[in-house]
Enzyme design. Structure first.
Site, PDB file in Angstrom:
ATOM      1  N   CYS A  89      60.303 -14.564  16.429  1.00  0.00           N
ATOM      2  CA  CYS A  89      60.236 -14.009  17.824  1.00  0.00           C
ATOM      3  C   CYS A  89      59.117 -14.646  18.592  1.00  0.00           C
ATOM      4  CB  CYS A  89      59.885 -12.441  17.744  1.00  0.00           C
ATOM      5  SG  CYS A  89      59.927 -11.655  19.435  1.00  0.00           S
ATOM      6  N   HIS A 131      69.054  -9.939  18.209  1.00  0.00           N
ATOM      7  CA  HIS A 131      67.577  -9.679  18.404  1.00  0.00           C
ATOM      8  C   HIS A 131      67.424  -9.693  19.839  1.00  0.00           C
ATOM      9  CE1 HIS A 131      63.413 -11.677  17.311  1.00  0.00           C
ATOM     10  NE2 HIS A 131      63.376 -11.509  18.915  1.00  0.00           N
ATOM     11  N   GLU A 132      67.898 -10.291  20.912  1.00  0.00           N
ATOM     12  CA  GLU A 132      67.821 -10.258  22.151  1.00  0.00           C
ATOM     13  C   GLU A 132      68.182  -8.873  22.643  1.00  0.00           C
ATOM     14  OE1 GLU A 132      65.574 -12.141  22.990  1.00  0.00           O
ATOM     15  OE2 GLU A 132      65.938 -13.688  21.496  1.00  0.00           O
TER      16      GLU A 132
HETATM   17 ZN   LIG Z   1      61.977 -11.685  20.109  1.00  0.00          ZN
END
Ligand SMILES: [Zn+2]
Length: 182
Positions: A89, A131-132
């Site tokens: 990330c 994830h987003e």
């Molecule tokens: Zn991230």
């Protein structure tokens, strides 16, 4: 200046559920442009608006030959089949940890002009879409880990150079001179 500062773990904006986009205007198009430029500059596979300090439900992605953005995304399908692999990330620079995710997903939302868009992803793109979308709910990938992995991740996080001095909020410029974390 399209390239924005990327907010790091500890910044409250990363823990704030983002608001839905209601107006598909020039401001939104500028936001998508800034996200894209900042993602490509980093470089990263995806970037969510809260990561540049904007609490709106928008993200960009760039995985293999799939590049684009999604506004007000919803994961409409998540496979029971899982994948396991390293994930990182831009808000936790330099750290990658293994994490199980759905192997295949379908994300639905809108483009910056308000047209409905559906994206099917598997492997890395599926991981990125999950994830987003999590970012828009204030969820970080370390939250998704099982306890042993999370413990290891938190240990590594404490040792991360950018997390030192107990700073609750750290900001770096993407253009800051040589960044050792990438
Ligand atoms: Zn991230």
């Amino acid at each position: 200046m399209p390239v924005q500062e990327i907010r790091l773990l500890g910044d409250p904006v990363l823990r704030t559920p983002a608001a839905p986009v209601t107006t598909f205007d020039k401001e939104l198009r500028n936001l998508v442009r800034d996200l894209r430029e900042t993602m490509l500059d980093a470089p990263g596979a995806g970037l969510a608006a809260p990561q540049i300090g904007v609490s709106l439900r928008v993200f960009t992605y760039d995985v293999d030959d799939a590049e684009g953005h999604l506004v007000n995304p919803v994961l409409v399908t998540m496979s029971e089949e899982q994948q396991d692999g390293d994930e990182g990330c831009l808000s936790l620079p330099g750290l990658n940890f293994p994490l199980k995710r759905s192997a295949n997903v379908v994300a639905a939302g809108f483009n910056m002009y308000g047209d409905p868009v559906t994206i099917e992803g598997s492997e890395v793109l599926a991981r990125c879409l999950q994830h987003e979308t999590d970012h828009l709910d204030g969820v970080l990938f370390i939250d998704r880990m099982d306890t042993p992995r999370r413990r290891a991740a938190l240990r590594a996080l404490r040792e991360a150079p950018w997390a030192q001095d107990g700073a609750p909020r750290v900001k770096i410029s993407p253009h800051a001179a040589p960044n050792p974390f990438r």
